[in-house]
Design a protein around this motif. Sequence first.
Motif, PDB file in Angstrom:
ATOM      1  N   THR A   1       0.836  -1.206   0.000  1.00 29.10           N
ATOM      2  CA  THR A   1       0.000   0.000   0.000  1.00 29.10           C
ATOM      3  C   THR A   1       0.870   1.256   0.000  1.00 29.10           C
ATOM      4  OG1 THR A   1      -1.713  -1.202   1.201  1.00 29.10           O
ATOM      5  CG2 THR A   1      -1.879   1.194   1.191  1.00 29.10           C
ATOM      6  N   LEU A   2       1.961   1.234   0.735  1.00 30.48           N
ATOM      7  CA  LEU A   2       2.863   2.392   0.783  1.00 30.48           C
ATOM      8  C   LEU A   2       3.479   2.679  -0.585  1.00 30.48           C
ATOM      9  CD1 LEU A   2       4.518   1.630   4.215  1.00 30.48           C
ATOM     10  CD2 LEU A   2       3.198   3.700   3.664  1.00 30.48           C
ATOM     11  N   LYS A   3       3.837   1.633  -1.301  1.00 33.17           N
ATOM     12  CA  LYS A   3       4.381   1.823  -2.655  1.00 33.17           C
ATOM     13  C   LYS A   3       3.329   2.435  -3.578  1.00 33.17           C
ATOM     14  CE  LYS A   3       7.970  -1.752  -2.556  1.00 33.17           C
ATOM     15  NZ  LYS A   3       8.413  -3.070  -3.091  1.00 33.17           N
ATOM     16  N   ASP A   4       2.067   2.022  -3.419  1.00 35.27           N
ATOM     17  CA  ASP A   4       0.969   2.624  -4.189  1.00 35.27           C
ATOM     18  C   ASP A   4       0.832   4.110  -3.859  1.00 35.27           C
ATOM     19  OD1 ASP A   4       0.235   0.442  -5.646  1.00 35.27           O
ATOM     20  OD2 ASP A   4      -1.540  -0.057  -4.467  1.00 35.27           O
ATOM     21  N   ILE A   5       0.957   4.424  -2.570  1.00 39.02           N
ATOM     22  CA  ILE A   5       0.827   5.822  -2.139  1.00 39.02           C
ATOM     23  C   ILE A   5       1.915   6.679  -2.781  1.00 39.02           C
ATOM     24  CG2 ILE A   5       1.079   7.358  -0.141  1.00 39.02           C
ATOM     25  CD1 ILE A   5      -0.304   5.115   1.528  1.00 39.02           C
ATOM     26  N   ILE A   6       3.145   6.207  -2.752  1.00 37.70           N
ATOM     27  CA  ILE A   6       4.258   6.968  -3.345  1.00 37.70           C
ATOM     28  C   ILE A   6       4.041   7.153  -4.844  1.00 37.70           C
ATOM     29  CG2 ILE A   6       6.741   6.910  -3.825  1.00 37.70           C
ATOM     30  CD1 ILE A   6       7.016   5.403  -1.098  1.00 37.70           C
ATOM     31  N   LYS A   7       3.580   6.099  -5.502  1.00 37.15           N
ATOM     32  CA  LYS A   7       3.300   6.184  -6.940  1.00 37.15           C
ATOM     33  C   LYS A   7       2.211   7.215  -7.223  1.00 37.15           C
ATOM     34  CE  LYS A   7       2.191   3.125 -10.822  1.00 37.15           C
ATOM     35  NZ  LYS A   7       1.799   1.746 -11.215  1.00 37.15           N
ATOM     36  N   GLU A   8       1.201   7.248  -6.354  1.00 38.91           N
ATOM     37  CA  GLU A   8       0.112   8.204  -6.517  1.00 38.91           C
ATOM     38  C   GLU A   8       0.591   9.630  -6.254  1.00 38.91           C
ATOM     39  OE1 GLU A   8      -3.771   9.666  -7.228  1.00 38.91           O
ATOM     40  OE2 GLU A   8      -2.790   7.775  -7.746  1.00 38.91           O
ATOM     41  N   LEU A   9       1.488   9.809  -5.307  1.00 39.15           N
ATOM     42  CA  LEU A   9       2.010  11.146  -5.007  1.00 39.15           C
ATOM     43  C   LEU A   9       2.772  11.728  -6.196  1.00 39.15           C
ATOM     44  CD1 LEU A   9       3.292  10.666  -1.335  1.00 39.15           C
ATOM     45  CD2 LEU A   9       1.234  11.878  -2.078  1.00 39.15           C
ATOM     46  N   GLU A  10       3.393  10.848  -6.990  1.00 38.92           N
ATOM     47  CA  GLU A  10       4.134  11.317  -8.165  1.00 38.92           C
ATOM     48  C   GLU A  10       3.202  11.934  -9.202  1.00 38.92           C
ATOM     49  OE1 GLU A  10       6.344   8.057  -9.722  1.00 38.92           O
ATOM     50  OE2 GLU A  10       7.666   7.894  -7.982  1.00 38.92           O
ATOM     51  N   LYS A  11       2.024  11.288  -9.406  1.00 37.58           N
ATOM     52  CA  LYS A  11       1.058  11.788 -10.394  1.00 37.58           C
ATOM     53  C   LYS A  11      -0.341  11.693  -9.798  1.00 37.58           C
ATOM     54  CE  LYS A  11       3.794  10.402 -14.420  1.00 37.58           C
ATOM     55  NZ  LYS A  11       3.835   9.550 -15.637  1.00 37.58           N
ATOM     56  N   PRO A  12      -0.673  12.569  -8.876  1.00 40.42           N
ATOM     57  CA  PRO A  12      -1.957  12.462  -8.173  1.00 40.42           C
ATOM     58  C   PRO A  12      -3.157  12.631  -9.109  1.00 40.42           C
ATOM     59  CG  PRO A  12      -0.920  14.580  -7.738  1.00 40.42           C
ATOM     60  CD  PRO A  12       0.095  13.752  -8.459  1.00 40.42           C
ATOM     61  N   GLY A  13      -4.173  11.758  -8.912  1.00 44.48           N
ATOM     62  CA  GLY A  13      -5.404  11.872  -9.684  1.00 44.48           C
ATOM     63  C   GLY A  13      -5.245  11.612 -11.159  1.00 44.48           C
ATOM     64  N   LEU A  14      -4.163  10.932 -11.554  1.00 45.44           N
ATOM     65  CA  LEU A  14      -3.927  10.685 -12.980  1.00 45.44           C
ATOM     66  C   LEU A  14      -5.030   9.805 -13.557  1.00 45.44           C
ATOM     67  CD1 LEU A  14      -1.968  10.929 -15.434  1.00 45.44           C
ATOM     68  CD2 LEU A  14      -0.963   8.771 -14.662  1.00 45.44           C
ATOM     69  N   ASP A  15      -5.655  10.249 -14.635  1.00 50.80           N
ATOM     70  CA  ASP A  15      -6.690   9.480 -15.325  1.00 50.80           C
ATOM     71  C   ASP A  15      -6.004   8.377 -16.128  1.00 50.80           C
ATOM     72  OD1 ASP A  15      -8.745   8.528 -17.010  1.00 50.80           O
ATOM     73  OD2 ASP A  15      -9.755  10.473 -16.944  1.00 50.80           O
ATOM     74  N   PRO A  16      -6.340   7.112 -15.874  1.00 48.01           N
ATOM     75  CA  PRO A  16      -5.669   6.012 -16.587  1.00 48.01           C
ATOM     76  C   PRO A  16      -6.028   5.938 -18.067  1.00 48.01           C
ATOM     77  CG  PRO A  16      -7.481   5.159 -15.266  1.00 48.01           C
ATOM     78  CD  PRO A  16      -7.335   6.614 -14.917  1.00 48.01           C
ATOM     79  N   ARG A  17      -7.049   6.697 -18.475  1.00 44.87           N
ATOM     80  CA  ARG A  17      -7.469   6.657 -19.883  1.00 44.87           C
ATOM     81  C   ARG A  17      -6.567   7.537 -20.749  1.00 44.87           C
ATOM     82  NH1 ARG A  17     -13.589   8.395 -18.795  1.00 44.87           N
ATOM     83  NH2 ARG A  17     -12.440   9.835 -17.451  1.00 44.87           N
ATOM     84  N   LYS A  18      -6.416   7.146 -22.000  1.00 48.49           N
ATOM     85  CA  LYS A  18      -5.633   7.946 -22.935  1.00 48.49           C
ATOM     86  C   LYS A  18      -6.460   9.124 -23.440  1.00 48.49           C
ATOM     87  CE  LYS A  18      -3.000   3.915 -24.486  1.00 48.49           C
ATOM     88  NZ  LYS A  18      -2.694   3.012 -25.626  1.00 48.49           N
ATOM     89  N   ALA A  19      -5.821  10.026 -24.153  1.00 51.77           N
ATOM     90  CA  ALA A  19      -6.526  11.193 -24.701  1.00 51.77           C
ATOM     91  C   ALA A  19      -7.232  10.814 -26.004  1.00 51.77           C
ATOM     92  CB  ALA A  19      -5.542  12.323 -24.957  1.00 51.77           C
ATOM     93  N   ALA A  20      -8.364  11.456 -26.272  1.00 50.71           N
ATOM     94  CA  ALA A  20      -9.122  11.190 -27.504  1.00 50.71           C
ATOM     95  C   ALA A  20      -8.345  11.673 -28.724  1.00 50.71           C
ATOM     96  CB  ALA A  20     -10.473  11.890 -27.433  1.00 50.71           C
ATOM     97  N   LYS A  21      -8.421  10.899 -29.802  1.00 53.58           N
ATOM     98  CA  LYS A  21      -7.746  11.256 -31.054  1.00 53.58           C
ATOM     99  C   LYS A  21      -8.758  11.375 -32.185  1.00 53.58           C
ATOM    100  CE  LYS A  21      -3.348   8.879 -30.073  1.00 53.58           C
ATOM    101  NZ  LYS A  21      -2.454   7.775 -30.547  1.00 53.58           N
ATOM    102  N   VAL A  22      -8.521  12.346 -33.052  1.00 51.31           N
ATOM    103  CA  VAL A  22      -9.374  12.501 -34.233  1.00 51.31           C
ATOM    104  C   VAL A  22      -9.076  11.371 -35.203  1.00 51.31           C
ATOM    105  CG1 VAL A  22      -9.875  13.948 -36.235  1.00 51.31           C
ATOM    106  CG2 VAL A  22      -9.549  15.007 -33.990  1.00 51.31           C
TER     107      VAL A  22
END
Length: 707
Positions: free
Chosen positions: A600-621
């Motif tokens: 869980t601590l490793k998950d927390i550190i990973k989240e602190l690096e990019k907080p609230g990061l959306d796992p989805r990619k960006a839409a492309k035309v």
Amino acid sequence: MTNIQYISKSVATAAINIQKTVQLLQEDCTVPFISRYRKDTTGNLDEVQIENIAKLQKEYEVVVKRKEAILKSIMEQGAMNETLFAKIDKSFDLQELEDFYLPYKKKKKTKADVARENGLEPLAKIIMAQNNDDVDFLSTKYLNDNVINEDAALQGARDIVAEWINENIYVRKQLRRLYERKATITTKVVKSKKDDEAAQKFNQYFEWSEPLTKAPSYRLMAMLRAENEGFIKFKVEVDLDEAYDIIDALVLKGQSASTPHVQLAIEDSYKRLLNPAISNEALQEAKAKADASSIQVFANNLGQLLLAPPLGEKRILAIDPGFRSGCKVVCLDEKGDLLYNENIYPHAPQNETAMAMKKIKSMVNAYKIDAISIGNGTASRETEFFIKKIAFDKPVQVFIVSESGASVYSASKIAREEFPDYDVTVRGSVSIGRRLSDPLAELVKIDPKAIGVGQYQHDVDQNKLKEELDNTVIRCVNSVGININTASKHLLSYVSGIGEKLAENIVNYRSENGPFENRKQLKKVPRLGEKAYQQGVAFIRISNAKNPLDNSAVHPEAYPIVEKMAKDLKLTVNDLIANKEKTALIKPEKYITPEIGLLTLKDIIKELEKPGLDPRKAAKVFEFDPNVKTIKDVKSGMILPGIVNNITNFGCFVDIGVKESGLVHISQLKAGFVSDVNEVVKLHQHVTVKVTEVDEDRKRIQLTMVI
């Protein structure tokens, strides 16, 4: 056998991990919460493994309950003995339990029952003993008003023997194994339906035979549908001699005067009782496997669809295209709220192209539109060409969006609640626009079966389908995280621990008190107790919150640990977040507590690096070939861009910009023949395909992937 032992047979992990997972589930913890925030407790089991443990726990409870009912029934009949009790008590196989219960099960009066009433059971026992008794002579002792001659007596006795053979657990087990290994499914057309137009799509099954174990799920589903619609008849069978050999070996005791009668009973038992029952079991088991395969395909597709790239908070002009009825246009703000709607008629028969261009350009400017979303139904390509001819004053991206299920949404109770003052055409257009900005938030409002990304979805077990699709939606929603100040109650209802009623309470609280400012405010929502708060709080996001962790996947129970991490680095939490250089200095081993471990601590550190990061990619035309508008434009040999819009066990379907999607058979996918299409392509993937065959009459397009 304990529940943990039962589950351990199917789940490859330590028994202690299963035990702790079951305990968490029994404490009303949700699967997303356990998999994300109790990794150290479960040994890092993922959502799928935890869901499987939950299913197996329920399965175990069903077996135990059925076993208790069987024991009670046999005891009430006064037929229980120590040997039978031990066998039933030891068994945790539902099929085996039913075999034990079969002789004691209440059923309609059988031929054997009639024979017993006529006093023929002693004669049946003599025959079954297979001594060198003169059974023909002995049968004369059993004549009465209902048994008028020796033949009738012997026939009645054989009926009883046939039932004993049918109820023999070893016979049934061995025959099942034969069916598992060697059963064949054979189909024949119903002659009176052979020329029906509707039957022609099943014509390959007018005369078909293959091993049941080799029949792919989609082919078995097709045969079952054809049979259900009355176009074919089928049977599941094994070699008759092999079946008789198995029964002979278990029943016959060598040659005696009774042997011919036992053999006649064996034939009767197999044809009248065993074969119909066990062939049906084999078919149902194959159907269950086919259901599971089809449901998994549907769930995989749904998951990919829900996690499709979002455009994000942009102002969108959405168009539901049409010819005679015109194109319904709506303008949406960054939150997806409706600003304006109007009809335009750029196509035949009205051909008001110039006026329509003027209106679209005016709306784009007036409502500061960033992107245009066009439904992919009727008149989609024509509308796309029309839009791309307009000289906008600023760059505007144009997207083609799947409108599958939009009509279902527009007529739904959800849509009526959202837009009580607008008709179905406006609601459908709004859905098309919102699907571009956030597919997940919009598609959760629609019954997944209406989205059309499965195979034989109406033929599978509907309860199991609903359960798996619900799990998929929950998994997707919680993997992304939800903005509590913009989410609809339908989206909120899928958040871990929330559900429909609490979601409604959250929306009502938000309406009465304004936006949530921090996660703690959730506790003020009526009826949202400590358990629901614990399970759901980390899956909601509050943008611009005073505490930046409120907009992250860090659970509030770990806030003190993050604060200590920051303090040890002589930083504030604000300074630590998104500071990769500083988070790299954190040694997670220093912060282990009895409640929060290393994983869980490793998950927390990973989240602190990019907080609230959306796992989805960006839409492309994406742009289709401008020269291909209908199936008449599609020619063999063409190389075309396309979008994967459905995945099945036998291949994938690709939208190439015409009404009919083309099929890339599994054997034509790159990397040669593969067992899982999802290994090669994903839903909504942009691909390049080559046309190999076009059948305009049947409206079928065959494609192959271009490497």
